[in-house]
Design an enzyme around this catalytic site. Structure first.
Site, mmCIF file in Angstrom:
data_model
loop_
_atom_site.group_PDB
_atom_site.id
_atom_site.type_symbol
_atom_site.label_atom_id
_atom_site.label_comp_id
_atom_site.label_asym_id
_atom_site.label_seq_id
_atom_site.Cartn_x
_atom_site.Cartn_y
_atom_site.Cartn_z
ATOM 1 C CG ASP A 1 -6.913 -1.405 -1.630
ATOM 2 O OD1 ASP A 1 -7.103 -2.620 -1.816
ATOM 3 O OD2 ASP A 1 -6.046 -0.961 -0.853
ATOM 4 C CG ASP B 1 -2.027 -0.989 1.162
ATOM 5 O OD1 ASP B 1 -2.448 -1.334 0.043
ATOM 6 O OD2 ASP B 1 -2.504 -1.419 2.227
#
Length: 158
Positions: A137, A118
């Site tokens: 995401d 991330d």
């Protein structure tokens, strides 16, 4: 169905390219933090062993493989559902492709690294967001919204 596969492949590629560029190309893995347009957008290095926002995170190999299997099964079930229920609806194919491509991008990370990379962090208006996420995401969220929107439209007009 080709459209769904094309969108999924494109999303998977864009997700992996973004991670390689930001995490390794910009050396976020060492720097840990880069102001892009702070506070609205910063790059923050994150290793997510759970699902969104680190929920159900764990460092065990068992939880890693359960999440990989779950993502693959959900992606396959979604593809089958769209094929059977909305096979010719382009909006549903695009939305499903977004979800599947994003899910497979995160699956790739779990297989390759043991966690999901991330790097995106967004804050605004005096509220500091502690969470990081990635392009996959965003695709998953947008695709899920599209599935709800197009499925409800199909039911209302069908």
């Amino acid at each position: 169905m080709r459209l769904m596969v094309l969108v999924a492949g494109l999303c998977l590629a864009l997700d992996q390219i973004s991670k390689i560029w930001v995490v390794f190309g910009l050396d976020l893995v060492t720097r840990l933090y880069i102001d892009v347009a702070a506070p609205l957008l910063t790059f923050r290095y994150g290793e997510n062993t759970g699902i969104n926002f680190g929920l159900f995170g764990g460092d065990s190999d068992t939880s890693r493989w359960i999440l990989i299997g779950l993502s693959v099964v959900i992606s396959a079930a979604l593809a089958l559902w769209v094929r059977r229920s909305h096979g010719r609806h382009r909006g549903m194919q695009v939305a499903a492709g977004l979800v599947i491509g994003g899910a497979l991008g995160n699956v790739y990370d779990r297989v390759a690294y043991g966690y999901v990379l991330d790097f995106l962090n967004m804050s605004c208006c005096g509220i500091q967001n502690p969470f990081v996420f990635n392009v996959a995401d965003v695709f998953i969220f947008a695709g899920a919204a599209g599935l709800i929107f197009f499925d409800s439209r199909a039911k209302n007009h069908g």
